[in-house]
Scaffold this motif. Structure first.
Motif, PDB file in Angstrom:
ATOM      1  N   LEU A 214      32.098  28.445   9.186  1.00  0.00           N
ATOM      2  CA  LEU A 214      30.688  28.094   9.359  1.00  0.00           C
ATOM      3  C   LEU A 214      30.055  28.784  10.572  1.00  0.00           C
ATOM      4  O   LEU A 214      28.869  29.085  10.564  1.00  0.00           O
ATOM      5  N   VAL A 215      30.854  29.023  11.620  1.00  0.00           N
ATOM      6  CA  VAL A 215      30.334  29.686  12.820  1.00  0.00           C
ATOM      7  C   VAL A 215      31.309  30.790  13.233  1.00  0.00           C
ATOM      8  O   VAL A 215      32.507  30.543  13.358  1.00  0.00           O
ATOM      9  N   GLN A 216      30.780  31.973  13.460  1.00  0.00           N
ATOM     10  CA  GLN A 216      31.589  33.108  13.890  1.00  0.00           C
ATOM     11  C   GLN A 216      30.676  34.118  14.581  1.00  0.00           C
ATOM     12  O   GLN A 216      29.459  34.054  14.482  1.00  0.00           O
ATOM     13  N   GLY A 217      31.297  35.070  15.272  1.00  0.00           N
ATOM     14  CA  GLY A 217      30.528  36.153  15.860  1.00  0.00           C
ATOM     15  C   GLY A 217      30.075  35.957  17.289  1.00  0.00           C
ATOM     16  O   GLY A 217      29.535  36.886  17.903  1.00  0.00           O
ATOM     17  N   ASP A 218      30.300  34.784  17.877  1.00  0.00           N
ATOM     18  CA  ASP A 218      29.950  34.577  19.279  1.00  0.00           C
ATOM     19  C   ASP A 218      30.962  35.336  20.144  1.00  0.00           C
ATOM     20  O   ASP A 218      32.172  35.171  19.976  1.00  0.00           O
ATOM     21  N   PRO A 219      30.505  36.165  21.094  1.00  0.00           N
ATOM     22  CA  PRO A 219      31.444  36.902  21.966  1.00  0.00           C
ATOM     23  C   PRO A 219      32.431  35.986  22.683  1.00  0.00           C
ATOM     24  O   PRO A 219      33.549  36.412  23.010  1.00  0.00           O
ATOM     25  N   LYS A 220      32.048  34.741  22.914  1.00  0.00           N
ATOM     26  CA  LYS A 220      32.955  33.808  23.603  1.00  0.00           C
ATOM     27  C   LYS A 220      34.163  33.443  22.737  1.00  0.00           C
ATOM     28  O   LYS A 220      35.136  32.887  23.249  1.00  0.00           O
ATOM     29  N   LEU A 221      34.101  33.757  21.453  1.00  0.00           N
ATOM     30  CA  LEU A 221      35.212  33.446  20.547  1.00  0.00           C
ATOM     31  C   LEU A 221      36.296  34.525  20.533  1.00  0.00           C
ATOM     32  O   LEU A 221      37.254  34.451  19.770  1.00  0.00           O
ATOM     33  N   PHE A 222      36.143  35.514  21.397  1.00  0.00           N
ATOM     34  CA  PHE A 222      37.143  36.580  21.558  1.00  0.00           C
ATOM     35  C   PHE A 222      38.497  35.969  21.904  1.00  0.00           C
ATOM     36  O   PHE A 222      38.598  35.070  22.729  1.00  0.00           O
ATOM     37  N   ASN A 223      39.566  36.472  21.291  1.00  0.00           N
ATOM     38  CA  ASN A 223      40.904  35.888  21.423  1.00  0.00           C
ATOM     39  C   ASN A 223      41.930  36.970  21.753  1.00  0.00           C
ATOM     40  O   ASN A 223      42.402  37.686  20.872  1.00  0.00           O
ATOM     41  N   GLN A 224      42.262  37.091  23.034  1.00  0.00           N
ATOM     42  CA  GLN A 224      43.171  38.144  23.518  1.00  0.00           C
ATOM     43  C   GLN A 224      44.617  37.653  23.560  1.00  0.00           C
ATOM     44  O   GLN A 224      44.895  36.528  23.972  1.00  0.00           O
ATOM     45  N   TYR A 225      45.548  38.517  23.158  1.00  0.00           N
ATOM     46  CA  TYR A 225      46.986  38.226  23.220  1.00  0.00           C
ATOM     47  C   TYR A 225      47.644  39.094  24.294  1.00  0.00           C
ATOM     48  O   TYR A 225      47.327  40.273  24.433  1.00  0.00           O
TER      49      TYR A 225
END
Length: 276
Positions: A214-225
């Motif tokens: 339902l919600v995607q694309g916010d830069p804050k949702l970046f997920n680094q490994y």
């Protein structure tokens, strides 16, 4: 003469058996333990990248897939050779505490906010995780949290804090599952609840029921490994050479290309970004 020949034969046989046993033992010891996240395991990434690494190096990899917090704790006890997780703040603390010499970035993807298609909080199509969580809290719509101190859980808590939402203990609408990403998604599906997921695990998840992104694309949702070799100075049992070989392969062109080639339903799941 016959006796001497027989003794030589027995001695040679024993020597060969000893060499064979020693060789087998040496081969058996060429392995490492990697403590990592449920998202890398349940998404199918390890099933894709480990075979070419093991074939090239002869080093077998045993993955212990738990939440990032638990994966780091395994490293803190010296029970893993390599830690491969996704919580930068916790990883940097791990290094600062002396459990690893450095943290190396390997790849990234993103988090997505999943929810029922009926969407009681009216967040569908939004690109701001802060606004979406505020609407979920205001409407008291059911939210399933991993609640397991994983990287995903840590990110979720940061997003709630940024949204100014203070979740009261025992809130009826906020359900802590205490489980990995796959089981948590199963719970959300059964409850028609909202949930934060890494995209890769969502792509491989089959029991979606009425759930959708339902919600995607916010830069804050970046997920680094990131990946770290557990300190051999602190824990002499750590297989430093083999563990470093795995890390070197992950950040090499071959390793990065192998990560990039992993797709689910034609969609790339992880994006390599090791610094050259």
């Amino acid at each position: 003469m016959l006796k001497t020949s027989f003794l030589r034969h027995v001695t040679a046989s024993l020597a060969f058996a000893c060499i064979a046993t020693t060789s087998t033992y040496a081969i058996a010891q060429k392995n490492i333990i990697v403590s990592s996240t449920t998202s890398t395991e349940q998404s199918g990434l390890f099933g894709h990248i480990l075979p070419p690494f093991e074939k090239k190096t002869g080093i077998s990899v045993k993955v212990v897939a738990v939440g990032t917090g638990q994966a780091l704790d395994i490293g803190r006890r010296g029970d893993a050779d390599v830690v491969f997780v996704h919580d930068k703040v916790a990883e940097e603390k791990f290094v600062n505490e002396g459990f690893a010499d450095k943290r190396i970035e390997v790849m990234y993807n993103d988090f997505v906010l999943i929810g029922p298609k009926s969407d009681p909080a009216k967040i569908e199509g939004g690109k701001d995780i802060k606004v979406a969580l505020q609407k979920i809290a205001d409407s008291k719509s059911t939210f399933a949290s991993r609640g397991d101190k994983s990287g995903t859980h840590a990110a979720e808590l940061r997003y709630w804090k940024d949204a100014g939402v203070d979740i009261a203990p025992g809130s009826a609408w906020y359900k802590e599952t205490g489980s990995g990403m796959g089981p948590a998604l199963n719970t959300a599906s059964a409850m028609n609840a909202y949930i934060l997921s890494d995209r890769a695990t969502w792509l491989t998840f089959k029991n979606r029921g009425d759930l959708a992104i339902l919600v995607q694309g916010d830069p804050k949702l970046f997920n680094q490994y990131g990946v770290m070799l557990v300190s051999a100075a602190k824990y002499p049992q750590v297989k430093k050479a083999e563990g470093q070989a795995f890390i070197d392969w992950l950040i090499s062109k071959e390793g990065q290309d192998t990560i990039a080639s992993y797709k689910v339903a034609g969609e790339q799941s992880f994006f390599p970004n090791a610094k050259k």
